[in-house]
Design a protein around this motif. Structure first.
Motif, PDB file in Angstrom:
ATOM      1  N   LYS A 196       6.627   4.006  -0.121  1.00  0.00           N
ATOM      2  CA  LYS A 196       5.578   4.357  -0.771  1.00  0.00           C
ATOM      3  C   LYS A 196       5.072   3.134  -1.086  1.00  0.00           C
ATOM      4  N   ASN A 197       5.339   2.180  -1.169  1.00  0.00           N
ATOM      5  CA  ASN A 197       4.360   0.737  -1.345  1.00  0.00           C
ATOM      6  C   ASN A 197       3.701   0.603   0.016  1.00  0.00           C
ATOM      7  N   PHE A 198       4.465   0.859   1.085  1.00  0.00           N
ATOM      8  CA  PHE A 198       3.672   0.510   2.282  1.00  0.00           C
ATOM      9  C   PHE A 198       2.440   1.407   2.724  1.00  0.00           C
ATOM     10  N   LEU A 199       2.739   2.733   2.383  1.00  0.00           N
ATOM     11  CA  LEU A 199       1.830   3.592   2.606  1.00  0.00           C
ATOM     12  C   LEU A 199       0.542   3.438   1.397  1.00  0.00           C
ATOM     13  N   ARG A 200       0.753   3.024   0.494  1.00  0.00           N
ATOM     14  CA  ARG A 200      -0.349   2.585  -0.400  1.00  0.00           C
ATOM     15  C   ARG A 200      -1.128   1.484   0.163  1.00  0.00           C
ATOM     16  N   ASN A 201      -0.597   0.522   0.728  1.00  0.00           N
ATOM     17  CA  ASN A 201      -1.200  -0.633   1.228  1.00  0.00           C
ATOM     18  C   ASN A 201      -2.110  -0.239   2.361  1.00  0.00           C
ATOM     19  N   ILE A 202      -1.833   0.704   2.878  1.00  0.00           N
ATOM     20  CA  ILE A 202      -2.639   0.972   4.118  1.00  0.00           C
ATOM     21  C   ILE A 202      -3.704   2.242   3.951  1.00  0.00           C
ATOM     22  N   GLY A 203      -3.727   2.479   2.529  1.00  0.00           N
ATOM     23  CA  GLY A 203      -4.696   3.533   2.133  1.00  0.00           C
ATOM     24  C   GLY A 203      -4.162   5.143   1.972  1.00  0.00           C
TER      25      GLY A 203
END
Length: 284
Positions: A196-203
């Protein structure tokens, strides 16, 4: 860095891109493996692990066979973590015996090659779908005959195929099938938090990630904040799943065992169920 155009081959992985899908496979890598171990013309099998197979450490008084067992397991491990989650359980279970293997272990390792020979062109196939990211987790209680520890398996699917997965033996002995499933849920919860954090960081904004398990008891244990007598002995680190639920990182839903594609990450399966799980992983 420089732009070298559309990717076709990288680190032993072949990329086949069309307007509708992307396939990642390692056909050439597998062919080289088969040639190296003289299995190019071997008889193929439909599953990587024989159903019900139980392997033990080689007896201390038995002679170690002169075969390249460690080398083969190392080569298979790259396949299992790169593009072939359908052999992840087989490779993980065989890797336990790198220091105590015998003839039976070597035969089991060669069975994985026989399976790969029949699925040379298989790989992860990603395509555009409306399906949000979702996880699947499973456990096989007390599956290891050596130390009675259980196996955990989970994967997260996005774009029609698995984007991350794990098949491993649990670090502690579970006292019940519910506890084993709960420990598997905790591992999946940690991965869901990262994703979830990774996907948020890539928009890419996502709501709570839905994780499916086939144990009603484990689901109830995760959702119940009261530490009752049946769970007070469980290591506190496994209660991370409760924190993830409270934070809205994930939610848990029940999926019957017959429909659980993560089964292939915890045990050897008959052909029909193995093929069903392989399709669920997005390996074609």
């Amino acid at each position: 860095m420089k732009d070298m155009g559309p990717i076709n081959y990288c680190l032993g992985i072949e990329f086949k891109c069309t307007k509708t899908k992307i396939q990642m496979c390692q056909k050439k890598y597998i062919e080289d493996l088969l040639e190296k171990y003289k299995m190019t013309n071997c008889r193929t099998v439909t599953t990587p692990v024989e159903v019900g197979l139980k392997l033990d450490k080689r007896p201390s008084d038995a002679e170690e066979p002169q075969v390249p067992y460690r080398s083969l397991i190392g080569s298979l491990m790259y396949l299992a973590v790169a593009t072939r989650p359908d052999i992840a359980f087989a490779v993980n279970s065989l890797s336990q015996f790198n220091e105590s293997y015998g003839t039976e272990h070597w035969k089991a390792a060669k069975r994985v090659l026989r399976y790969l020979n029949g699925t040379l062109e298989y790989g992860l196939v990603f395509k555009k779908t409306e399906e949000p990211i979702q996880g699947f987790c499973d456990a096989d209680w007390g599956n290891c005959g050596t130390d009675r520890r259980s196996y955990s398996g989970y994967f997260f699917r996005f774009g029609g195929a698995a984007i991350t997965w794990e098949a491993r033996k649990q670090r502690t002995v579970a006292l019940s099938s519910v506890e084993a499933e709960y420990m598997a849920l905790a591992e999946a919860a940690r991965e869901a938090t990262y994703l979830k954090n990774f996907l948020r960081n890539i928009g890419y904004q996502t709501d709570s990630i839905n994780v499916k398990c086939d144990s009603q008891g484990a689901k109830m244990l995760a959702e119940n904040p009261v530490h009752h007598a049946r769970s007070k002995h469980i290591d506190i680190k496994h209660h991370f799943v409760r924190q993830a639920l409270e934070d809205g990182v994930l939610n848990i839903s029940y999926l019957p065992t017959s429909e659980m594609p993560a089964d292939v990450l915890t045990k050897g399966l008959p052909r029909e169920k193995h093929n069903f799980c392989r399709d669920g992983l997005g390996v074609f």
